[in-house]
Motif scaffolding. Sequence first.
Motif, short mmCIF file in Angstrom:
data_model
loop_
_atom_site.label_atom_id
_atom_site.label_comp_id
_atom_site.label_asym_id
_atom_site.label_seq_id
_atom_site.Cartn_x
_atom_site.Cartn_y
_atom_site.Cartn_z
N ALA A 101 0.83 -1.21 0.00
CA ALA A 101 0.00 0.00 0.00
C ALA A 101 0.86 1.26 0.00
O ALA A 101 1.98 1.27 0.51
N THR A 102 0.31 2.33 -0.55
CA THR A 102 1.01 3.61 -0.62
C THR A 102 0.65 4.48 0.58
O THR A 102 -0.27 4.17 1.33
N ARG A 103 1.35 5.58 0.71
CA ARG A 103 1.10 6.49 1.82
C ARG A 103 -0.32 7.05 1.79
O ARG A 103 -0.93 7.29 2.82
N GLU A 104 -0.90 7.24 0.60
CA GLU A 104 -2.24 7.80 0.50
C GLU A 104 -3.29 6.88 1.12
O GLU A 104 -4.33 7.33 1.57
N GLY A 105 -3.05 5.59 1.13
CA GLY A 105 -4.02 4.64 1.64
C GLY A 105 -3.90 4.35 3.13
O GLY A 105 -4.53 3.44 3.63
N ARG A 106 -3.12 5.15 3.84
CA ARG A 106 -2.90 4.89 5.26
C ARG A 106 -4.00 5.46 6.14
O ARG A 106 -4.66 6.43 5.79
N GLY A 107 -4.14 4.84 7.31
CA GLY A 107 -5.06 5.32 8.33
C GLY A 107 -4.41 5.18 9.69
O GLY A 107 -3.37 4.54 9.83
N VAL A 108 -5.02 5.76 10.70
CA VAL A 108 -4.54 5.66 12.08
C VAL A 108 -5.52 4.79 12.85
O VAL A 108 -6.73 5.03 12.80
N PHE A 109 -5.00 3.79 13.56
CA PHE A 109 -5.81 2.80 14.24
C PHE A 109 -5.35 2.64 15.68
O PHE A 109 -4.16 2.69 15.96
N ASP A 110 -6.30 2.44 16.58
CA ASP A 110 -5.98 2.08 17.96
C ASP A 110 -6.28 0.60 18.12
O ASP A 110 -7.44 0.18 18.10
N LEU A 111 -5.21 -0.19 18.25
CA LEU A 111 -5.33 -1.62 18.47
C LEU A 111 -5.15 -1.87 19.96
O LEU A 111 -4.21 -1.36 20.58
N VAL A 112 -6.04 -2.66 20.55
CA VAL A 112 -6.05 -2.87 21.99
C VAL A 112 -5.80 -4.34 22.29
O VAL A 112 -6.52 -5.21 21.80
N PHE A 113 -4.78 -4.59 23.12
CA PHE A 113 -4.50 -5.95 23.58
C PHE A 113 -5.00 -6.08 25.01
O PHE A 113 -4.60 -5.32 25.89
N ASP A 114 -5.91 -7.02 25.23
CA ASP A 114 -6.50 -7.25 26.56
C ASP A 114 -5.68 -8.32 27.27
O ASP A 114 -5.67 -9.48 26.86
N TRP A 115 -4.98 -7.92 28.32
CA TRP A 115 -4.13 -8.85 29.06
C TRP A 115 -4.93 -9.95 29.74
O TRP A 115 -4.42 -11.06 29.94
N ALA A 116 -6.18 -9.69 30.11
CA ALA A 116 -6.99 -10.67 30.83
C ALA A 116 -7.29 -11.90 29.98
O ALA A 116 -7.25 -13.03 30.48
N ASP A 117 -7.60 -11.69 28.70
CA ASP A 117 -7.97 -12.85 27.88
C ASP A 117 -7.07 -13.04 26.66
O ASP A 117 -7.30 -13.93 25.86
N GLY A 118 -6.06 -12.21 26.48
CA GLY A 118 -5.10 -12.38 25.38
C GLY A 118 -5.66 -12.09 24.01
O GLY A 118 -5.16 -12.63 23.02
N THR A 119 -6.67 -11.23 23.91
CA THR A 119 -7.28 -10.93 22.62
C THR A 119 -6.97 -9.51 22.17
O THR A 119 -6.65 -8.64 22.99
N TRP A 120 -7.11 -9.27 20.88
CA TRP A 120 -6.93 -7.96 20.29
C TRP A 120 -8.25 -7.42 19.78
O TRP A 120 -9.08 -8.18 19.26
N LEU A 121 -8.45 -6.11 19.91
CA LEU A 121 -9.62 -5.42 19.37
C LEU A 121 -9.15 -4.19 18.61
O LEU A 121 -8.13 -3.57 18.97
N LEU A 122 -9.93 -3.80 17.61
CA LEU A 122 -9.74 -2.50 16.99
C LEU A 122 -10.74 -1.59 17.69
O LEU A 122 -11.94 -1.83 17.63
N ALA A 123 -10.24 -0.58 18.39
CA ALA A 123 -11.11 0.29 19.19
C ALA A 123 -11.50 1.57 18.46
O ALA A 123 -12.63 2.02 18.58
N ARG A 124 -10.56 2.16 17.72
CA ARG A 124 -10.82 3.44 17.04
C ARG A 124 -10.01 3.50 15.76
O ARG A 124 -8.95 2.87 15.67
N CYS A 125 -10.50 4.28 14.79
CA CYS A 125 -9.69 4.50 13.59
C CYS A 125 -10.08 5.78 12.90
O CYS A 125 -11.20 6.28 13.01
N VAL A 126 -9.09 6.33 12.20
CA VAL A 126 -9.27 7.45 11.28
C VAL A 126 -8.65 6.97 9.98
O VAL A 126 -7.44 6.75 9.91
N ASP A 127 -9.47 6.73 8.98
CA ASP A 127 -8.92 6.25 7.70
C ASP A 127 -9.41 7.08 6.55
O ASP A 127 -10.17 8.00 6.70
#
Length: 127
Positions: A101-127
């Motif tokens: 992907a090129t720079r134009e196709g980038r977005g900002v994402f908040d990825l969240v790792f939950d220590w309690a259950d070892g899972t990842w979530l996407l919480a927020r994004c600006v794309d």
Amino acid sequence: MRRYDDPVEVRRGMVRGAQGPVEGPEQFLWRGRLWKVADVLSRWVETGPWWQSAEADAARGTDEGRRAGEATTVIPAPDPATDPLAEREVWRVEAAAGRNATREGRGVFDLVFDWADGTWLLARCVD
């Protein structure tokens, strides 16, 4: 910034960060689309909403029900969403869709790792 609570699959690896290379989310799969992390913009740890706990109420002197002589209720098992000791690691990353992907196709994402259950979530994004 849009809010989400979507599970994502994350592949960890070495990525570029503000302080130099860091081990963190290198790629993630969100809604069937592969995103490659270009930069880690920031990262921090969030705790549960401790200010809503029974312990915080007692410290403030707002546990009226217990002081008025009401029957004590059974306390359920801690819920990770409200557990004051639960910690989640948040990674704010800049990522682009696809492998080349090129720079134009980038977005900002908040990825969240939950220590309690070892899972990842996407919480927020600006794309």
